[in-house]
Motif scaffolding. Structure first.
Motif, PDB file in Angstrom:
ATOM      1  N   MET A 122      -6.784   2.773   8.477  1.00  0.00           N
ATOM      2  CA  MET A 122      -8.223   2.572   8.288  1.00  0.00           C
ATOM      3  C   MET A 122      -8.930   2.861   9.613  1.00  0.00           C
ATOM      4  O   MET A 122      -9.117   1.982  10.446  1.00  0.00           O
ATOM      5  CB  MET A 122      -8.526   1.147   7.818  1.00  0.00           C
ATOM      6  N   THR A 123      -9.323   4.121   9.778  1.00  0.00           N
ATOM      7  CA  THR A 123      -9.850   4.574  11.069  1.00  0.00           C
ATOM      8  C   THR A 123     -11.323   4.990  11.018  1.00  0.00           C
ATOM      9  O   THR A 123     -11.826   5.561  11.971  1.00  0.00           O
ATOM     10  CB  THR A 123      -9.022   5.768  11.575  1.00  0.00           C
ATOM     11  N   LYS A 124     -11.991   4.710   9.931  1.00  0.00           N
ATOM     12  CA  LYS A 124     -13.367   5.189   9.786  1.00  0.00           C
ATOM     13  C   LYS A 124     -14.403   4.191  10.281  1.00  0.00           C
ATOM     14  O   LYS A 124     -15.583   4.342  10.005  1.00  0.00           O
ATOM     15  CB  LYS A 124     -13.624   5.570   8.333  1.00  0.00           C
ATOM     16  N   LEU A 170      -8.822   2.669  -2.120  1.00  0.00           N
ATOM     17  CA  LEU A 170      -8.316   3.116  -0.823  1.00  0.00           C
ATOM     18  C   LEU A 170      -7.001   3.872  -0.980  1.00  0.00           C
ATOM     19  O   LEU A 170      -6.808   4.933  -0.390  1.00  0.00           O
ATOM     20  CB  LEU A 170      -8.129   1.921   0.115  1.00  0.00           C
ATOM     21  N   SER A 183      -8.497  -2.154  -3.281  1.00  0.00           N
ATOM     22  CA  SER A 183      -7.236  -1.565  -2.796  1.00  0.00           C
ATOM     23  C   SER A 183      -6.895  -0.251  -3.472  1.00  0.00           C
ATOM     24  O   SER A 183      -6.471   0.701  -2.817  1.00  0.00           O
ATOM     25  CB  SER A 183      -6.078  -2.533  -3.007  1.00  0.00           C
ATOM     26  N   GLU A 211      -6.717   6.748   1.417  1.00  0.00           N
ATOM     27  CA  GLU A 211      -6.249   6.228   2.702  1.00  0.00           C
ATOM     28  C   GLU A 211      -5.014   5.378   2.383  1.00  0.00           C
ATOM     29  O   GLU A 211      -5.049   4.154   2.436  1.00  0.00           O
ATOM     30  CB  GLU A 211      -7.345   5.418   3.383  1.00  0.00           C
ATOM     31  N   ALA A 239      -1.979  -0.696   6.896  1.00  0.00           N
ATOM     32  CA  ALA A 239      -3.388  -0.722   6.489  1.00  0.00           C
ATOM     33  C   ALA A 239      -4.287  -0.677   7.722  1.00  0.00           C
ATOM     34  O   ALA A 239      -5.251   0.089   7.763  1.00  0.00           O
ATOM     35  CB  ALA A 239      -3.680  -1.969   5.654  1.00  0.00           C
ATOM     36  N   TYR A 294     -14.719   0.818   9.632  1.00  0.00           N
ATOM     37  CA  TYR A 294     -15.136  -0.310   8.813  1.00  0.00           C
ATOM     38  C   TYR A 294     -14.025  -1.324   8.608  1.00  0.00           C
ATOM     39  O   TYR A 294     -14.070  -2.130   7.696  1.00  0.00           O
ATOM     40  CB  TYR A 294     -15.670   0.163   7.459  1.00  0.00           C
ATOM     41  N   TRP A 295     -13.033  -1.334   9.451  1.00  0.00           N
ATOM     42  CA  TRP A 295     -11.919  -2.267   9.330  1.00  0.00           C
ATOM     43  C   TRP A 295     -12.366  -3.675   9.718  1.00  0.00           C
ATOM     44  O   TRP A 295     -12.839  -3.903  10.825  1.00  0.00           O
ATOM     45  CB  TRP A 295     -10.767  -1.820  10.231  1.00  0.00           C
ATOM     46  N   PHE A 320      -2.017   3.239   2.229  1.00  0.00           N
ATOM     47  CA  PHE A 320      -1.481   2.245   3.148  1.00  0.00           C
ATOM     48  C   PHE A 320      -0.239   1.554   2.597  1.00  0.00           C
ATOM     49  O   PHE A 320       0.434   0.845   3.324  1.00  0.00           O
ATOM     50  CB  PHE A 320      -2.541   1.184   3.481  1.00  0.00           C
TER      51      PHE A 320
END
Length: 117
Positions: free
Chosen positions: A48-50, A83, A80, A93, A44, A52-53, A95
């Motif tokens: 999550m690379t945008k 995502l 979840s 995304e 996860a 907002y992690w 994960f």
């Protein structure tokens, strides 16, 4: 398995073997669910690379024993599913699914190894 003399001894030996196998399978499931949870948290964070992690998603992923020989790994973050699968406004995304596939194969291999030993 020890040699059994008589039907009573045979039944006891089979009962002991059943409990031993159940304990071993439970340990396999417990260990793999804990590793599955840890790997899902790491995945996860990786996907999550945008920008907002916050770590909330990882904090809400947990492995739980639900019953005899039954464990679950879940994400309790309400978002979840959005995502993992995406929406009409965003791409998924993922994960969890790749990690699930890895541990599905691992558990089957561990149990097969146990039964063949």
């Amino acid at each position: 398995m020890a040699k059994a003399k008589g039907i009573g001894a045979l039944i006891k030996a089979l009962d002991d073997a059943e409990h031993s196998i159940e304990d071993d399978v439970d340990e396999i499931l417990r260990r793999n669910s804990a590793e599955f949870s840890a790997d899902t948290k790491a995945e996860a964070a990786r996907v999550m690379t945008k920008g907002y992690w916050t770590g909330n998603l990882a904090r809400l992923i947990e492995a739980t024993k639900k019953g005899e020989l039954q464990y679950t790994v879940t994400s309790n973050a309400g978002y979840s599913g959005f995502l993992e699968y995406g929406t009409r406004f965003m791409e998924p995304e993922t994960f969890m699914y790749q990690i699930y596939q890895k541990y599905d194969k691992q558990i089957k291999a561990d149990i097969k190894r146990l039964l063949n030993s």
